[in-house]
Enzyme design. Structure first.
Site, PDB file in Angstrom:
ATOM      1  N   GLU A 440       0.833  -1.223   0.000  1.00  0.00           N
ATOM      2  CA  GLU A 440       0.000   0.000   0.000  1.00  0.00           C
ATOM      3  C   GLU A 440       0.861   1.263   0.000  1.00  0.00           C
ATOM      4  O   GLU A 440       0.498   2.272   0.611  1.00  0.00           O
ATOM      5  CB  GLU A 440      -0.949   0.037   1.204  1.00  0.00           C
ATOM      6  CG  GLU A 440      -2.090  -0.920   1.129  1.00  0.00           C
ATOM      7  CD  GLU A 440      -2.860  -0.856  -0.166  1.00  0.00           C
ATOM      8  OE1 GLU A 440      -2.878   0.203  -0.812  1.00  0.00           O
ATOM      9  OE2 GLU A 440      -3.427  -1.894  -0.545  1.00  0.00           O
TER      10      GLU A 440
HETATM   11  C1  LIG Z   1       2.869  -9.770   0.149  1.00  0.00           C
HETATM   12  C2  LIG Z   1       2.586  -8.651  -0.801  1.00  0.00           C
HETATM   13  C3  LIG Z   1       1.281  -8.320  -1.100  1.00  0.00           C
HETATM   14  C4  LIG Z   1       1.004  -7.320  -2.022  1.00  0.00           C
HETATM   15  N1  LIG Z   1      -0.292  -7.055  -2.383  1.00  0.00           N
HETATM   16  C5  LIG Z   1      -0.521  -6.228  -3.446  1.00  0.00           C
HETATM   17  C6  LIG Z   1      -1.835  -6.107  -4.002  1.00  0.00           C
HETATM   18  O1  LIG Z   1      -2.805  -6.703  -3.522  1.00  0.00           O
HETATM   19  N2  LIG Z   1      -1.999  -5.321  -5.103  1.00  0.00           N
HETATM   20  C7  LIG Z   1      -0.964  -4.647  -5.674  1.00  0.00           C
HETATM   21  O2  LIG Z   1      -1.179  -3.966  -6.672  1.00  0.00           O
HETATM   22  N3  LIG Z   1       0.292  -4.727  -5.159  1.00  0.00           N
HETATM   23  C8  LIG Z   1       0.532  -5.500  -4.072  1.00  0.00           C
HETATM   24  N4  LIG Z   1       1.802  -5.618  -3.560  1.00  0.00           N
HETATM   25  C9  LIG Z   1       2.862  -4.808  -4.124  1.00  0.00           C
HETATM   26  C10 LIG Z   1       3.304  -3.684  -3.176  1.00  0.00           C
HETATM   27  O3  LIG Z   1       2.294  -2.731  -3.056  1.00  0.00           O
HETATM   28  C11 LIG Z   1       4.623  -3.127  -3.739  1.00  0.00           C
HETATM   29  O4  LIG Z   1       5.608  -4.093  -3.452  1.00  0.00           O
HETATM   30  C12 LIG Z   1       4.962  -1.779  -3.151  1.00  0.00           C
HETATM   31  O5  LIG Z   1       4.064  -0.820  -3.622  1.00  0.00           O
HETATM   32  C13 LIG Z   1       6.388  -1.325  -3.529  1.00  0.00           C
HETATM   33  O6  LIG Z   1       6.657  -1.528  -4.883  1.00  0.00           O
HETATM   34  P1  LIG Z   1       7.972  -2.342  -5.295  1.00  0.00           P
HETATM   35  O7  LIG Z   1       8.005  -3.588  -4.509  1.00  0.00           O
HETATM   36  O8  LIG Z   1       8.013  -2.454  -6.753  1.00  0.00           O
HETATM   37  O9  LIG Z   1       9.157  -1.442  -4.793  1.00  0.00           O
HETATM   38  P2  LIG Z   1       9.813  -0.209  -5.569  1.00  0.00           P
HETATM   39  O10 LIG Z   1       8.778   0.675  -6.126  1.00  0.00           O
HETATM   40  O11 LIG Z   1      10.839  -0.727  -6.493  1.00  0.00           O
HETATM   41  O12 LIG Z   1      10.518   0.557  -4.360  1.00  0.00           O
HETATM   42  C14 LIG Z   1      11.696   0.051  -3.717  1.00  0.00           C
HETATM   43  C15 LIG Z   1      12.124   1.031  -2.636  1.00  0.00           C
HETATM   44  O13 LIG Z   1      12.436   2.294  -3.231  1.00  0.00           O
HETATM   45  C16 LIG Z   1      11.689   3.323  -2.621  1.00  0.00           C
HETATM   46  N5  LIG Z   1      11.249   4.272  -3.639  1.00  0.00           N
HETATM   47  C17 LIG Z   1      10.700   3.987  -4.833  1.00  0.00           C
HETATM   48  N6  LIG Z   1      10.394   5.129  -5.479  1.00  0.00           N
HETATM   49  C18 LIG Z   1      10.729   6.140  -4.665  1.00  0.00           C
HETATM   50  C19 LIG Z   1      10.644   7.557  -4.765  1.00  0.00           C
HETATM   51  N7  LIG Z   1      10.116   8.158  -5.814  1.00  0.00           N
HETATM   52  N8  LIG Z   1      11.096   8.280  -3.725  1.00  0.00           N
HETATM   53  C20 LIG Z   1      11.601   7.691  -2.627  1.00  0.00           C
HETATM   54  N9  LIG Z   1      11.708   6.365  -2.489  1.00  0.00           N
HETATM   55  C21 LIG Z   1      11.283   5.599  -3.489  1.00  0.00           C
HETATM   56  C22 LIG Z   1      10.489   2.662  -1.959  1.00  0.00           C
HETATM   57  O14 LIG Z   1      10.053   3.368  -0.815  1.00  0.00           O
HETATM   58  C23 LIG Z   1      11.040   1.298  -1.597  1.00  0.00           C
HETATM   59  O15 LIG Z   1      11.608   1.346  -0.315  1.00  0.00           O
HETATM   60  C24 LIG Z   1       2.087  -6.601  -2.616  1.00  0.00           C
HETATM   61  C25 LIG Z   1       3.404  -6.914  -2.288  1.00  0.00           C
HETATM   62  C26 LIG Z   1       3.660  -7.951  -1.424  1.00  0.00           C
HETATM   63  C27 LIG Z   1       5.103  -8.304  -1.146  1.00  0.00           C
END
Ligand SMILES: Cc1cc2nc3c(=O)[nH]c(=O)nc-3n(C[C@H](O)[C@H](O)[C@H](O)COP(=O)(O)OP(=O)(O)OC[C@H]3O[C@@H](n4cnc5c(N)ncnc54)[C@H](O)[C@@H]3O)c2cc1C
Length: 592
Positions: A440
């Site tokens: 989220e």
């Molecule tokens: C168990 C689980 C359940 C999930 N359920 C859902 C679901 O139901 N529906 C859905 O759509 N998604 C879901 N997700 C996905 C989840 O919402 C994402 O993993 C999350 O939004 C982060 O995206 P990412 O993993 O690609 O990380 P990234 O976007 O690659 O980010 C990696 C890190 O970089 C930081 N970062 C990225 N961009 C910036 C920025 N502009 N400024 C500062 N910091 C930044 C982030 O804070 C993070 O710490 C789920 C994930 C898991 C593991």
């Protein structure tokens, strides 16, 4: 075993004494409800959480979900528990009566949610996302779509999901690629792959309703070209039964650190039929309705897990015999004293307790505003409440979940090696809590939302809406020495706010560098305010408390601990914020 018994006395305190449930019910026009009715619902919810959900929490973690040829099986007992959840109407508590909901206040339903997350976070995710999907459809879907989907989602016959994430597109939604092609009959055909979709496939409900973000072929690039669609697993027949299978399949589930009873799915959409929710290219507006609701719910998840960590650690600390009290043996008849006599163990227990109870009080305040923003008769109060919910959404999400992980880890420390091994289920709490800081919108993104959007919004109106009651309380209670620590922390917050507003305007990286510390500082002040009000009530009630004196004395001691040991962190946070971005940004990328 994890120890959990719903904290009903504390919940009643938050509802009735701290947040004046009687006045609140009147303000939202629900004089048909009363405190006793609310208490009896909480008692039933407690039984369901303790007797049905808790016993399948550790087994669900051990067993996990199973994937076989597109089918996902949830752990043993989940289906039976879900059937009970649905039959007892737990999913419909705060949903509108128009579509079969019970229209009960959020201040009550958030507490029920907390209990379910304390007892079994993985289970809580299945109905949890449905509620968010319902809210998004209520606000943005056509009347026809609402009539077709909402009654079955609200009564729990069908569940909902949220589909944003793709392999290359997490935080940055502008990158998403899933396509939606308009059809002559007004529907769309969706093609693309979503990953990490919670409850994307499972065996709990007869249909699964996916809310999916996708782009039309001619959509502008970036976030301005994203639309929202409802895509059912089975296309509903005209009489509301699940009909033909739609073009969406589950290609696998993730093997992950925690939350193992919750299926995290890869969903493949191949010419799947969907219908537009809201306007073309304005899909993020609808999805944000769901995300904002879910962000608050994820905060509640954090609180729920931390409560179980507290209760389990407290029970263990009273039972585990090691060493003698530094003040001399307290239990000389035993081979050693229980570890609860040791100051360091108490430091941990008091820290968890002070944060958990403080967060519950703050959650109650925000839930009250959730009710008022739509149901208050006074338009000014509605606007103030909407502002407060908007300001506090990233705070509740990030503060509660950061604390949840820190507090569960502290609970492991209290168990020593017995917490690290699996037997007591305490390491599960740490693993389960960890994801709440990420999904989220990762907590760093919540902090950016607070500093970049909420703080400057309407020339600082949202912030003023929070500052005003805190300042008023401090002024009204200036002679109370217990309010001094709050006044000091509040001063630090005011200075930090002015600093960020100024420095961030000149250089956005300065705001980015301060964001996480600022969110914690604001959160600490909000908790400090809750504790100061709690202490005031406890002081007033104690003289006539009789049988309840222990409860109020514990409140006063915990408030004192919060003031002495936790609130002073505000000064250090302000110091870090003031230091600015320089040392953070000094190294060249290649030097890492
Ligand atoms: C168990 C689980 C359940 C999930 N359920 C859902 C679901 O139901 N529906 C859905 O759509 N998604 C879901 N997700 C996905 C989840 O919402 C994402 O993993 C999350 O939004 C982060 O995206 P990412 O993993 O690609 O990380 P990234 O976007 O690659 O980010 C990696 C890190 O970089 C930081 N970062 C990225 N961009 C910036 C920025 N502009 N400024 C500062 N910091 C930044 C982030 O804070 C993070 O710490 C789920 C994930 C898991 C593991």
């Amino acid at each position: 075993m994890q120890v959990y018994s719903a904290p009903l006395r504390d919940m009643r305190f938050v509802l009735h004494e701290l947040h004046d449930s009687a006045g609140h019910l009147e303000a939202i026009g629900r004089t048909d409800l009363n405190g006793e009715l609310i208490d009896s619902i909480l008692e039933e919810a407690a039984k369901f959480a303790q007797e049905v959900l808790l016993p399948i929490n550790m087994s669900g973690d051990e067993e996990g979900c199973r994937y076989e040829n597109g089918v996902v099986r949830t752990p043993r007992g989940f289906k039976e528990a879900y059937d009970m959840f649905r039959e007892n109407g737990w999913g419909a508590l705060s949903s509108p009566a128009e579509f079969g909901g019970q229209d009960l206040p959020e201040i009550l339903s958030k507490m029920v949610e907390e209990m379910q997350c304390s007892a079994n976070l993985s289970f809580g995710l299945y109905p949890g996302l449905t509620h968010g999907a319902v809210l998004a459809m209520l606000d943005h879907a056509s009347e026809e779509l609402k009539a077709r989907y909402l009654p079955k989602m609200i009564d729990g016959t069908w569940s909902g999901t949220m589909n944003l994430t793709e392999a290359h597109c997490g935080t940055d939604l502008g990158l998403l690629r899933t396509r939606a092609v308009p059809q002559a009959d007004g529907s769309y055909r969706l093609t693309g792959t979503k990953i990490f979709i919670s409850a994307g496939e499972h065996d709990l409900t007869e249909n699964i309703i996916h809310l999916v973000l996708a782009r039309l072929p001619d959509a502008p690039k970036g976030v301005k070209g994203i639309s929202l669609f409802v895509v059912p697993k089975f296309l509903p027949t005209d009489d509301g039964r699940p009909g033909q299978r739609n073009g969406v399949t589950c290609a696998g589930i993730e093997h992950k650190m925690g939350l193992k009873g919750s299926a995290t799915c890869q969903l493949v959409f191949e010419d799947a039929t969907g219908w537009l929710v809201g306007e073309v290219n304005k899909g993020l507006t609808g999805m944000f309705t769901m995300m904002n609701a879910e962000r608050l719910s994820v905060g509640i998840q954090g609180l729920g897990v931390a409560e179980t960590a507290y209760q389990s650690a407290a029970a263990y600390a009273k039972d585990r015999l090691q060493g003698r009290s530094l003040a001399g043996a307290k239990y000389p008849e035993k081979a050693a004293d229980p570890i609860i006599v040791h100051p360091d163990v108490r430091r941990s227990l008091m820290t968890i307790r002070a944060y958990v109870e403080g967060c519950r009080a703050l959650a109650g305040w925000v839930a009250k505003a959730l009710d008022l923003e739509t149901k208050a008769t006074d338009p000014e109060l509605r606007q103030q409440s909407e502002d407060f919910v908007a300001l506090m959404t990233p705070v509740v999400k990030a503060l509660f979940t950061d604390l949840s992980f820190e507090m569960s880890s502290m609970a492991v420390q209290i168990y020593g090696g017995h917490g690290y091994i699996r037997d007591h289920g305490i390491e599960q709490l740490v693993r389960d809590a960890r994801i709440t800081m990420i999904y989220e919108g990762a907590n760093g993104i919540q902090a950016l939302d607070l500093v970049g959007r909420k703080l400057p919004s309407h020339m600082g109106r949202l912030m003023r809406g929070f500052f005003h009651p805190v300042q008023q309380f401090i002024e009204d209670n200036a002679s109370d020495p217990n309010v001094l620590p709050l006044a000091k922390a509040f001063g630090a917050l005011q200075q930090a706010t002015a600093h960020i507003a100024q420095a961030g305007m000149k250089d956005p990286e300065e705001a980015g560098a301060a964001a996480t510390d600022y969110l914690r500082l604001l959160g600490l002040v909000a908790l400090g305010y809750m504790w100061a009000r709690t202490a005031k009530i406890a002081n007033e009630k104690l003289p006539a408390a009789n049988g309840d004196a222990g409860f109020y004395k514990a409140k006063l001691s915990t408030a004192q601990f919060f003031n002495d040991r936790l609130l002073p962190q505000a000064g250090a946070l302000w110091g870090a914020i003031k230091a600015g971005k320089a040392s953070m940004m000094a190294l060249e990328d290649a030097a890492f």
